[in-house]
Design a protein around this motif. Structure first.
Motif, PDB file in Angstrom:
ATOM      1  N   PRO A  48      45.787 -21.891   7.658  1.00 30.70           N
ATOM      2  CA  PRO A  48      45.685 -20.788   8.625  1.00 30.70           C
ATOM      3  C   PRO A  48      46.909 -19.878   8.646  1.00 30.70           C
ATOM      4  O   PRO A  48      46.791 -18.690   8.942  1.00 30.70           O
ATOM      5  CB  PRO A  48      45.500 -21.517   9.960  1.00 30.70           C
ATOM      6  N   ALA A 134      41.219 -18.169   2.219  1.00 30.88           N
ATOM      7  CA  ALA A 134      42.312 -17.734   3.094  1.00 30.88           C
ATOM      8  C   ALA A 134      42.828 -16.359   2.680  1.00 30.88           C
ATOM      9  O   ALA A 134      43.110 -15.505   3.537  1.00 30.88           O
ATOM     10  CB  ALA A 134      43.454 -18.753   3.061  1.00 30.88           C
ATOM     11  N   THR A 171      40.488 -26.852  12.389  1.00 29.45           N
ATOM     12  CA  THR A 171      40.657 -25.625  11.604  1.00 29.45           C
ATOM     13  C   THR A 171      40.310 -24.384  12.406  1.00 29.45           C
ATOM     14  O   THR A 171      41.067 -23.397  12.431  1.00 29.45           O
ATOM     15  CB  THR A 171      39.793 -25.691  10.338  1.00 29.45           C
ATOM     16  N   GLU A 174      42.948 -23.375  15.060  1.00 32.26           N
ATOM     17  CA  GLU A 174      44.159 -22.780  14.499  1.00 32.26           C
ATOM     18  C   GLU A 174      43.887 -21.395  13.919  1.00 32.26           C
ATOM     19  O   GLU A 174      44.736 -20.496  14.031  1.00 32.26           O
ATOM     20  CB  GLU A 174      44.744 -23.699  13.428  1.00 32.26           C
ATOM     21  N   VAL A 175      42.707 -21.186  13.309  1.00 30.87           N
ATOM     22  CA  VAL A 175      42.384 -19.865  12.764  1.00 30.87           C
ATOM     23  C   VAL A 175      42.315 -18.832  13.883  1.00 30.87           C
ATOM     24  O   VAL A 175      42.854 -17.718  13.773  1.00 30.87           O
ATOM     25  CB  VAL A 175      41.055 -19.925  11.981  1.00 30.87           C
ATOM     26  N   GLN A 178      46.015 -18.285  15.341  1.00 30.58           N
ATOM     27  CA  GLN A 178      46.865 -17.497  14.442  1.00 30.58           C
ATOM     28  C   GLN A 178      46.304 -16.093  14.243  1.00 30.58           C
ATOM     29  O   GLN A 178      47.062 -15.117  14.137  1.00 30.58           O
ATOM     30  CB  GLN A 178      46.987 -18.208  13.085  1.00 30.58           C
ATOM     31  N   CYS A 262      33.837 -22.369  10.541  1.00 34.45           N
ATOM     32  CA  CYS A 262      34.707 -23.551  10.556  1.00 34.45           C
ATOM     33  C   CYS A 262      34.004 -24.710  11.262  1.00 34.45           C
ATOM     34  O   CYS A 262      34.638 -25.465  12.001  1.00 34.45           O
ATOM     35  CB  CYS A 262      36.030 -23.234  11.246  1.00 34.45           C
TER      36      CYS A 262
END
Length: 594
Positions: A48, A134, A171, A174-175, A178, A262
């Protein structure tokens, strides 16, 4: 006496740790081969931060050759295992097949994106399991913010700066965390319309964020996300995805150009292809990580259903922490099966989890001690530095630079939407036109991120007929100017592939001398004169000349000569293009992925 051959399939957390421990323990007394599609180990927990522009992509990759000097690296994807013959068949990055023989096999193939039968998701969503995904997400988010800042229409601006993340697990959380910081930093340099700001939605059908982790971690993450402006919607998911947005299960339609998937992972399909007992797609093994009935075969990581001795009747979850520890146990038991040491079952003790929420915010419970805020942030980054098998100084340097310098929000354009489809068995590889796709037989789809016919069906012939060589045009075939052999053009959808095949067959039938009469004219064609200096009424394009007919003096271009239309791959009748950026007719032209 020959040295035993050990083959390890996959270089994720489990496979990398197995190779490292075996090379240390074998000390040159065994031939260890590591089969992996890439030449690096990917540290997934920091992915991320790559998408958010904090870390450069190579910071989260560790060279296999440099860190495993006594292990032979073979680049390729395993697409078949013959347990009786003790061989592994693979396909290398250039499409060449190969076979590896083994005396001991360690299956650590990992996992891929988990799909759900939701209309439009496979076509319009992108996963987050590999470095190409990513990089694509970072470019896509940057592009959407820049286009939103330049948009005159308020609705278009709002749709472009709305980002939907499905899955509130490790995941997805955090994606979203961020991503919100990343877009907020961008709009400070590219202001949106008055009263608008980037909008991030985090969806999940679970009752709380991080449902598989401790309640403290869940509450800390939920509070931090909401304070930052992320819309956390639990008990809600996507009912349908379209090019213009997503329809939620509560009936609301959210206009967006960005859908990040995700939801979770599923074991690599390679494990299921063995035809052995499975547990929800994972290969059943005993506590020693051996496959029952096949003592020379071991499995670990996400591809293996490992009994949880701490909770009888259950299996260990698919986490990086378990995969890393199982890799060490697998290495010790492989060595023991060759007479070095004793076997031991896989046992674990929960050391806690850490979740990086961006900036100085994090949630952690090391050894069961709940932490949040700055202390949790320090523990989280310290844990990642300790767990990484390399690049620690570079990662720490990037963190320091991010703290004192603004992030570089630029589009590199290295990964296109169609090259990172959601439905793929190889998320660590970006698709390239013309490259065979091992273990990938899904039907071609249309829409952003769709797989192409040539990529998903490597055994099929191109849907356009082969072009004649320069100066050797067949009778009844349109003369074309060629500069060399061209790569088949990617077909945008399955429907267009069928149309192209039908037109190709029609062109082939009409192109034969028996069925094609030279005197036939198309409605838009003027009656051309026979080419000069050529005997007979036949057009110059059917005469053996060193140059195509359209280059002959006094003649009309060959495309106006009698003959069938050339086979097309594009629905608007344009001729097929050569290698280069693929034109897609189903994507938004402003998207930049066309």
């Amino acid at each position: 006496m020959s040295r035993p051959r050990i083959v390890i399939v996959g270089a994720g957390f489990a496979g990398y740790r197995t190779a490292k421990e075996l090379s240390r323990k074998a000390r040159g007394k065994a031939d260890i081969t590591l089969l992996n599609p890439t030449d690096y180990f990917l540290y997934l927990p920091l992915l991320p931060q790559v998408a958010a522009g904090i870390l450069e992509p190579r910071r989260v990759t560790v060279s296999l050759s440099d860190t495993l000097p006594q292990v032979r690296l073979v680049l390729g994807e395993a697409d078949g295992i013959d347990l009786d013959a003790r061989t592994v068949h693979y396909t290398d990055p250039e499409g060449t097949g190969g076979t590896l023989g083994y005396d001991r096999l360690v299956l650590a193939a990992g996992s891929v994106n988990k799909l759900l039968p939701i209309p439009g998701v496979a076509e319009h969503a992108h996963g987050f399991r590999g470095l190409p995904e990513a990089l694509y997400l970072r470019d896509h988010v940057t592009r959407q913010v820049e286009l939103a800042a330049a948009a005159d229409d308020p609705e278009t601006c709002a749709a472009r700066c709305t980002f939907v993340v499905v899955g509130a697990g490790y995941t997805g959380t955090e994606v979203a965390a961020q991503g919100q910081l990343f877009t907020d930093a961008q709009v400070r340099r590219h202001p949106l319309r008055k009263g608008m700001r980037p909008r991030w939605l985090l969806l999940d059908i679970a009752e709380r964020v991080l449902p598989e982790l401790d309640v403290h971690l869940s509450r800390t993450a939920d509070r931090t996300l909401r304070e930052r402006g992320v819309e956390v919607r639990m008990g809600t998911s996507v009912k349908e995805a379209t090019p213009d947005g997503v329809l939620l299960t509560d009936g609301e339609f959210v206009a967006t150009r960005s859908l990040v998937w995700c939801v979770g992972v599923r074991p690599d399909p390679l494990a299921e292809s063995l035809g052995l007992p499975m547990e929800r797609g994972r290969l059943l093994v005993d506590p020693n990580l051996q496959v029952p009935g096949w003592p020379e075969v071991f499995a670990c990581g996400d591809a293996a259903a490992v009994p949880d001795l701490e909770n009888p009747g259950q299996f260990t979850p698919m986490t990086a922490q378990h995969a890393w520890r199982q890799g060490r146990t697998a290495a010790l038991n492989v060595a023991a099966s060759l007479g070095a040491g004793v076997r031991r079952p896989y046992e674990h003790r929960d050391l806690g989890f850490v979740v990086d929420l961006g900036g100085v915010k994090a949630a952690a419970n090391p050894l069961g001690v709940p932490l949040s805020g700055l202390a949790a942030g320090a523990v989280t980054r310290g844990y990642h530095l300790a767990a990484m098998p390399g690049n620690r100084v570079r990662v720490a340097a990037d963190w320091l630079l991010d703290a004192v310098l603004p992030r570089q929000a630029v589009q590199l354009g290295l990964v296109r939407s169609w090259s990172v489809p959601l439905d793929t068995a190889s998320p660590e590889l970006a698709r390239v036109p013309g490259r065979p796709q091992a273990r990938q037989e899904a039907d071609a789809r249309s829409g952003p991120g769709a797989a192409t016919e040539q990529e998903t069906r490597p055994g099929r012939k191109a849907t356009e007929p082969a072009a004649p060589a320069v100066g050797k045009a067949e009778p009844g075939t349109p003369a074309v100017e060629q500069t060399g052999e061209r790569e088949p053009t990617v077909v945008a959808s399955a429907g267009e592939a069928v149309i192209s095949e039908a037109k190709a067959r029609e062109a082939a039938e009409q192109g034969s001398p028996e069925r094609h009469a030279p005197e036939q004219k198309s409605p838009e064609q003027k009656s051309p004169e026979p080419a000069k200096h050529q005997p007979g009424p036949a057009p110059a394009k059917s005469q053996p000349r060193p140059e195509p007919a359209k280059n002959q003096p006094g003649g009309e271009p060959a495309k106006h000569q009698p003959g069938p239309e050339p086979a097309k791959n594009q629905p608007d009748g344009e001729p097929a293009e050569g290698p280069g950026p693929v034109k897609r007719t189903d994507a938004d032209p402003a998207e930049g992925d066309s």
